[in-house]
Enzyme design. Sequence first.
Site, PDB file in Angstrom:
ATOM      1  N   ASP A  92       0.815  -1.212   0.000  1.00 40.08           N
ATOM      2  CA  ASP A  92       0.000   0.000   0.000  1.00 40.08           C
ATOM      3  C   ASP A  92       0.853   1.270   0.000  1.00 40.08           C
ATOM      4  OD1 ASP A  92      -2.082  -1.748   0.224  1.00 40.08           O
ATOM      5  OD2 ASP A  92      -2.894  -0.926   2.086  1.00 40.08           O
ATOM      6  N   HIS A 135       3.871  -2.251   3.233  1.00 41.63           N
ATOM      7  CA  HIS A 135       3.907  -0.868   2.747  1.00 41.63           C
ATOM      8  C   HIS A 135       5.256  -0.554   2.101  1.00 41.63           C
ATOM      9  CE1 HIS A 135       0.767  -1.012   5.833  1.00 41.63           C
ATOM     10  NE2 HIS A 135       0.198   0.006   5.197  1.00 41.63           N
TER      11      HIS A 135
END
Length: 475
Positions: A45, A189
């Site tokens: 993400d 991430h």
Amino acid sequence: METLLLWLFYISSLYAFIPGLITRLFGFRVFRRGLSDSRFALTFDDGPDPVYTPQLLDLLKRYDAKATFFVVGSNAEKNVDLIKRMHEEGHLIGIHNYIHKTNWLMRPATVKRHIQKTSGIIQAVTGVKSIYYRPPWGIVNLFDFAKRGDTQIVLWSAMFSDWRVRIGADKLTQRMMKKLRGGEVFLLHDCGSTLGANRGAPGEMLIALERVLMEADRKGLKSVRIDDLIHITETAKLEKKGGPAPVDGDKAARSGAKPASRSKKIVVSLWLLWEKVFHQLFHLQSTNEENPLLHFRIRPYHGEPVEMNGGVKLKSGDRIMELHFDNKRLYEFGSRSKSPVQLAIKMVRGMEKELPKLADHIANHPDLHDVKALYGVSMINKGPEQFGFTVTDLPKGWFASSSRLYLKFLLRVIHPEGGARLKQSAEHLVPKLIVMPIDHLVSHYMQDDSKRKMNGNPEVVPEEEPVLNASVSCP
């Protein structure tokens, strides 16, 4: 003040809290875990990031691992070359809004623009329209479900707090190793510049990820794109359905009713718990405390004038008895019915018993003699007119849209045919206002020597659907 609190509670619960809870805990209408012995999914993400995303792509290439990148549109605009590289190297690119902002704090139209704008950026670079969507922090709102036909919402089965530097590569490795198995969807991430993240955290993640990919190779596990894991999962489910049917030992099965799945039972339990809070907060009453079918509260009407039976007009400021079906009883009716016709019959008979009780309650409480109408919101098809209700459209706007989504969810839960019925009759599933003059209620349903006054009309069963009214407050 009470009306304001009511709307705040209703909007926050229906728009944000309940959808978020059932998706995060039970995976309702989202993909968060697959079915596979040897395939799992790495998802990243918040990127692309000009420092860490190239290092990540290099690492994935070394281990021949495929991943899914849920990109922030504003970051994608600044790093078009990385979007192109992700696509060329065989990775899937999904949407993570245009800016990293929770859907709970944005209007549905704003969320839609974020998705469309980010999708357009991706398509301009890759030539492929992205349909995979992960809302920031995994927080969905009610209208995210409405976009189900256009997007596939993807959450995760395992996250590791890798956005914090203090976790460190060693602890992160331990956490990831514990979840390293087929079917898992890892949330990681590749950018540390979002709110609450540490700028150098992706560096620790990359160290841990290389160790995990080495272990995955040793175990014969392979990282695949989300679309591939979804396909593998759907194939596995179809194969599973093709197996032998379970032994019929359940009471529901013997009666012909379909037993509820464990996940559905959990969703229903949460839904009923929320209803209890709603009832207590807004002091709903009932004429039958032990086994109620209808709940009500007395309040002023706020809305456009509505003409009811007998030419009686309901105007703003008139006192109304706002009706709410007991959702536990609705669920019991639906789960014990073999067909929609049986459900309709139970609903009709239930209403025939409840309306006289409401009439007696009005007649026996002098402080209610100025109440002008019964009032409710219903997912209507056919039936309520036979009781003396006038059916009219809800004014267009936020309330009508949110009521439609909520009542469709209600129908999916209680209807014997569940989601299939929604697909068959979606165009008819429109919430309506149902209103009845109190004078009509008292004159037609008030008990007289234990016998109802029904104008001599025989019992009439709706041709298709019962009235479906829920704990939705009227404007």
